[in-house]
Design a protein around this motif. Structure first.
Motif, PDB file in Angstrom:
ATOM      1  N   GLY A  67      -7.155   2.693  -2.754  1.00 27.01           N
ATOM      2  CA  GLY A  67      -5.736   2.902  -2.498  1.00 27.01           C
ATOM      3  C   GLY A  67      -5.029   3.452  -3.729  1.00 27.01           C
ATOM      4  O   GLY A  67      -5.547   3.391  -4.845  1.00 27.01           O
ATOM      5  N   LEU A 107      -9.401  -2.322  -2.887  1.00 26.96           N
ATOM      6  CA  LEU A 107      -9.070  -2.980  -1.626  1.00 26.96           C
ATOM      7  C   LEU A 107     -10.300  -3.706  -1.104  1.00 26.96           C
ATOM      8  O   LEU A 107     -11.426  -3.273  -1.335  1.00 26.96           O
ATOM      9  CB  LEU A 107      -8.599  -1.953  -0.586  1.00 26.96           C
ATOM     10  CG  LEU A 107      -7.291  -1.239  -0.901  1.00 26.96           C
ATOM     11  CD1 LEU A 107      -7.048  -0.106   0.075  1.00 26.96           C
ATOM     12  CD2 LEU A 107      -6.126  -2.214  -0.888  1.00 26.96           C
ATOM     13  N   HIS A 111      -5.462  -5.978  -0.593  1.00 31.79           N
ATOM     14  CA  HIS A 111      -5.611  -6.014  -2.037  1.00 31.79           C
ATOM     15  C   HIS A 111      -6.251  -7.340  -2.447  1.00 31.79           C
ATOM     16  O   HIS A 111      -5.886  -8.400  -1.909  1.00 31.79           O
ATOM     17  CB  HIS A 111      -4.250  -5.849  -2.727  1.00 31.79           C
ATOM     18  CG  HIS A 111      -4.354  -5.565  -4.178  1.00 31.79           C
ATOM     19  ND1 HIS A 111      -4.627  -6.546  -5.101  1.00 31.79           N
ATOM     20  CD2 HIS A 111      -4.267  -4.398  -4.871  1.00 31.79           C
ATOM     21  CE1 HIS A 111      -4.675  -6.008  -6.311  1.00 31.79           C
ATOM     22  NE2 HIS A 111      -4.456  -4.699  -6.197  1.00 31.79           N
ATOM     23  N   GLY A 131       0.793  -1.225   0.000  1.00 32.85           N
ATOM     24  CA  GLY A 131       0.000   0.000   0.000  1.00 32.85           C
ATOM     25  C   GLY A 131       0.821   1.268   0.000  1.00 32.85           C
ATOM     26  O   GLY A 131       0.291   2.348   0.277  1.00 32.85           O
ATOM     27  N   SER A 132       2.104   1.147  -0.299  1.00 35.46           N
ATOM     28  CA  SER A 132       2.932   2.343  -0.432  1.00 35.46           C
ATOM     29  C   SER A 132       4.032   2.052  -1.438  1.00 35.46           C
ATOM     30  O   SER A 132       4.314   0.892  -1.761  1.00 35.46           O
ATOM     31  CB  SER A 132       3.531   2.758   0.920  1.00 35.46           C
ATOM     32  OG  SER A 132       4.427   1.781   1.389  1.00 35.46           O
ATOM     33  N   TRP A 190      -0.892   3.420  -5.035  1.00 38.94           N
ATOM     34  CA  TRP A 190       0.549   3.235  -4.910  1.00 38.94           C
ATOM     35  C   TRP A 190       1.072   2.695  -6.233  1.00 38.94           C
ATOM     36  O   TRP A 190       0.316   2.233  -7.067  1.00 38.94           O
ATOM     37  CB  TRP A 190       0.945   2.361  -3.715  1.00 38.94           C
ATOM     38  CG  TRP A 190       0.534   0.918  -3.762  1.00 38.94           C
ATOM     39  CD1 TRP A 190       1.260  -0.128  -4.263  1.00 38.94           C
ATOM     40  CD2 TRP A 190      -0.679   0.348  -3.261  1.00 38.94           C
ATOM     41  NE1 TRP A 190       0.565  -1.300  -4.104  1.00 38.94           N
ATOM     42  CE2 TRP A 190      -0.625  -1.046  -3.498  1.00 38.94           C
ATOM     43  CE3 TRP A 190      -1.800   0.868  -2.637  1.00 38.94           C
ATOM     44  CZ2 TRP A 190      -1.648  -1.920  -3.125  1.00 38.94           C
ATOM     45  CZ3 TRP A 190      -2.824   0.007  -2.267  1.00 38.94           C
ATOM     46  CH2 TRP A 190      -2.738  -1.365  -2.508  1.00 38.94           C
TER      47      TRP A 190
END
Length: 194
Positions: free
Chosen positions: A169, A178, A144, A47-48, A171
């Motif tokens: 989300g 999600l 995810h 998530g990043s 990224w």
């Protein structure tokens, strides 16, 4: 009836399991945090964006520490193997809404530690601490849809799938759907976790 909750800020709550120690992250953990968070395959669903410099790992450790002082505080544990003290990942409870008795979980594990139940073991200890000390009724996980490992992990802990959140989300330069999974305190019988 008033529910008493523990403020997570005063002393960091170290936890132990048969194979693991969950403890506060320190600047000394920067190399291991960087190794985990710069692994494209291991962090595919985190998530990043990936870390590209070790200074970013130190910044992430500082961010996790700052969570404990936020209005809706959180706690992020470093997960280390008892046998050798090696940091293999982190897990945390964050976005604590005291009034609603809820929070969100997050976690990641080095690929070298996948497949032997370390994350499940760490999350059992962390969730038990949250229910015991934060007066939680609900814990949410955003996962995810293609992250099969994480979906299985939370399902084994009693989390129920509640729905898909479209493009919730962002990224790696893309919006991501999600899934919302949630665990209620009434669905947390530790005896069933064999």
């Amino acid at each position: 009836m008033t529910v008493e909750t523990v403020d997570p800020a005063p002393a960091f709550p170290s936890l132990t399991t048969p194979r693991l120690r969950l403890r506060e992250l320190t600047p000394d953990d920067t190399p291991e945090v960087f190794e985990i968070h710069s692994d494209a395959e291991g962090m595919r669903w985190f998530g990043s964006d990936l870390l590209t410099r070790s200074e970013q790992a130190l910044g992430l450790i500082e961010t996790f520490a700052a969570w404990r002082k936020m209005p809706n505080p959180g706690t992020r544990w470093g997960i280390e193997r008892k046998e050798n003290g090696h940091l293999i990942g982190t897990c945390g409870l964050f976005k604590w809404n005291r009034a609603w008795r809820s929070c969100t979980i997050g976690y990641e594990l080095a690929r070298s530690a996948w497949g032997v139940g370390y994350m499940r073991e760490a999350l059992v200890a962390m969730l038990q601490w949250g229910f015991d000390n934060m007066a939680l009724n609900r814990v949410e996980a955003l996962i995810h849809p293609e992250n099969q490992r994480s979906r299985r992990t939370v399902a084994r802990l009693g989390f129920a799938f509640e729905g898909r959140m479209r493009e919730a989300g962002f990224w790696n330069g893309e919006t991501q759907d999600l899934e919302l999974h949630a665990l209620l305190m009434r669905d947390w019988p530790p005896g069933r976790l064999g």
